[in-house]
Enzyme design. Structure first.
Site, mmCIF file in Angstrom:
data_model
loop_
_atom_site.group_PDB
_atom_site.id
_atom_site.type_symbol
_atom_site.label_atom_id
_atom_site.label_comp_id
_atom_site.label_asym_id
_atom_site.label_seq_id
_atom_site.Cartn_x
_atom_site.Cartn_y
_atom_site.Cartn_z
ATOM 1 N N CYS A 176 0.836 -1.204 0.000
ATOM 2 C CA CYS A 176 0.000 0.000 0.000
ATOM 3 C C CYS A 176 0.877 1.262 0.000
ATOM 4 O O CYS A 176 1.575 1.528 -0.963
ATOM 5 C CB CYS A 176 -0.988 -0.017 1.153
ATOM 6 S SG CYS A 176 -2.284 1.235 0.960
ATOM 7 N N HIS A 226 -4.070 -4.422 -0.418
ATOM 8 C CA HIS A 226 -3.759 -4.977 0.902
ATOM 9 C C HIS A 226 -3.858 -6.501 0.861
ATOM 10 O O HIS A 226 -4.961 -7.042 0.952
ATOM 11 C CB HIS A 226 -4.748 -4.435 1.945
ATOM 12 C CG HIS A 226 -4.499 -3.008 2.297
ATOM 13 N ND1 HIS A 226 -3.603 -2.650 3.279
ATOM 14 C CD2 HIS A 226 -4.987 -1.862 1.794
ATOM 15 C CE1 HIS A 226 -3.567 -1.321 3.367
ATOM 16 N NE2 HIS A 226 -4.397 -0.816 2.473
ATOM 17 N N GLU A 282 -3.158 -8.578 3.095
ATOM 18 C CA GLU A 282 -3.638 -9.096 4.383
ATOM 19 C C GLU A 282 -5.152 -9.010 4.513
ATOM 20 O O GLU A 282 -5.731 -9.567 5.435
ATOM 21 C CB GLU A 282 -2.936 -8.360 5.527
ATOM 22 C CG GLU A 282 -3.420 -6.934 5.816
ATOM 23 C CD GLU A 282 -2.882 -5.857 4.882
ATOM 24 O OE1 GLU A 282 -2.272 -6.197 3.846
ATOM 25 O OE2 GLU A 282 -3.082 -4.665 5.188
#
Lengths: 253, 193
Positions: free
Chosen positions: B77, B175, B177
């Site tokens: 990011c 992202h 995650e």
């Protein structure tokens, strides 16, 4: 292409899901973590946890719950309910929440929006607006839609955006619980007026309502609770349906 | 394997830690030069504002540390944007690993881009064993231009670099995650580099 988001909402009371439903394969329908994992698995794009716990003491369990959710869920989630300070937000974000949602506390003290946006960034600040049509005007309500404020909905939506909200979660109290469709006209007006994403909420009763919310309502995301909980509509069949109607959605791959 | 997440107060890294835990990795969160240099893999995360992040990195002399790393580094990011040469966000000079300028989206659509979008033209081991045009989760108002170092393109308002690679440096604008199974696969591919 950026897709339209489908967001199941879980109401949490004392750390347990309210109106939990016994999905096949769930050991415990009341466990928010298990239910959240199930929704994530099914292709929900985000999740919202709304804490309706009445007492401050029991609210502390929310941070613990957020920690458990964050450890298991691999999609973004928002936590709302009773948040009124930087400290509240800091605890929830540190526990792993991606965004927080504020409602009454923002009405009471609008500067809170600025403070949160400065401290944590607009991307994690969702302002929830409960609106009801009263005497020919859309008026902001608080306390779960029971109490009218002095604020006009469109003006308040504009103000929270200027103060740094990253998204607006717009719930029409006139539509909520009716299963007669989202408030498409109002959603569309706000969505086209503002540069930030609008999540439509309240009134979902069937899959066509989601189509309308994205086309007529110009919503960026649509949120629903009971129709998902009671398995009237499943996330995969909804997305399949939307896709056939040429709405861009993330199909599970 | 030792995985270090560069700790520079850039937003919430808890979800990156959780995602790595789910892959069976216990990352170390550190701003210590020696700890970072000794890692097998370095993750350079970031949510927040670019000039503040760069100032913090410089104060801790982490800018030099990061540029000199030889092991695989993964910018995520804001981490991707800081690995570029310059960003329009408060007119900030960045680390310059990638010779790419970061620009603000023209607000023809909503900005930030928030939500799930597809990775296309994927060309890297980072994307091994992924479905075609997989969806990943984005939240950003600035984008890296497409260049020779681009290894995946996403289209929002205009095509931009969703991922970059040069030497030992990899970066993803989305992202991982928070990107479901696709994101987990990208993270595990990075760990296997």
């Amino acid at each position: 292409m950026l897709t339209k988001r489908i967001i199941p909402c879980l109401d949490i009371k004392d750390g347990r899901t309210v109106k939990g439903v016994n999905f096949v394969g769930l050991r415990d329908a009341g466990d928010p973590v298990e239910l959240a994992a199930r929704y994530a698995e099914e292709g929900a794009d985000e999740l919202v946890f709304l804490d309706i716990t009445a007492t401050v003491e029991k609210r502390k369990t929310l941070v613990e719950l957020v920690r458990r959710v964050a450890a298991q869920i691999n999609i973004p989630f928002t936590v709302g309910g009773g948040i009124s300070s930087i400290e509240d937000v800091s605890a929830l974000l540190n526990a792993g929440a991606d965004k927080i949602s504020i409602n009454s506390s923002a009405v009471k003290r609008p500067g809170l929006i600025n403070e949160l946006a400065m401290e944590f960034g607009s991307q994690c600040v969702v302002v929830a607006i409960d609106t009801r049509f009263v005497d020919g005007e859309h008026i902001v309500h608080v306390r779960g839609g029971r109490t009218a404020t002095e604020l006009r909905t469109l003006e308040w939506a504009k103000e929270v955006t200027e103060r740094g909200a990253g998204e607006i979660l717009l719930t029409s109290m006139d539509h909520d619980g009716t299963k007669a469709g989202f408030a498409d006209e109002l959603t569309s007006e706000i969505s086209q007026m503002l540069p930030i994403p609008i999540i439509a909420s309240g009134g979902a009763g069937n899959m066509e309502h989601f189509v309308d919310s994205f086309t007529k309502g110009k919503a960026d995301a649509a949120l629903a609770a009971s129709i998902f909980h009671f398995k009237e509509i499943s996330v995969p069949e909804l997305k399949e349906f939307l896709s056939k109607k040429d709405i861009p959605v993330r199909l599970t791959q | 394997m030792s995985v270090v997440i560069v700790n520079y107060n850039a937003g919430n890294v808890q979800s990156v830690i959780h995602a790595l835990n789910r892959l069976g990795v216990e990352p170390v969160l550190s701003a210590d030069k020696e700890v970072i240099q000794a890692a097998d893999k370095v993750i350079f995360p970031g949510v927040g504002e670019a000039s503040t992040a760069m100032r913090f990195l410089k104060d801790k002399q982490l800018d030099i540390v990061i540029k000199d790393l030889n092991q695989p580094v993964f910018g995520v990011c804001l981490g991707l944007q800081l690995l570029c040469s310059h960003t329009e966000e408060n007119d900030t000079e960045c680390l310059g690993i990638f010779d790419i300028k970061v620009k603000k989206f023209e607000p023809r659509l909503k900005v930030p881009q928030m939500g799930w979008n597809t990775l296309t033209q994927m060309d890297s081991r980072l994307f091994n064993d992924l479905p075609s045009d997989p969806y990943v989760y984005f939240v950003h108002s600035y984008y890296a231009e497409v260049s020779d170092e681009t290894i995946a393109v996403t289209d929002y308002i205009n095509p931009f670099s969703a991922a970059l690679h040069k030497d030992n440096f990899y970066a993803l604008q989305a992202h991982p995650e928070k990107s479901g199974k696709v994101g987990e696969k990208i993270l595990s591919n990075f760990l296997e580099l």
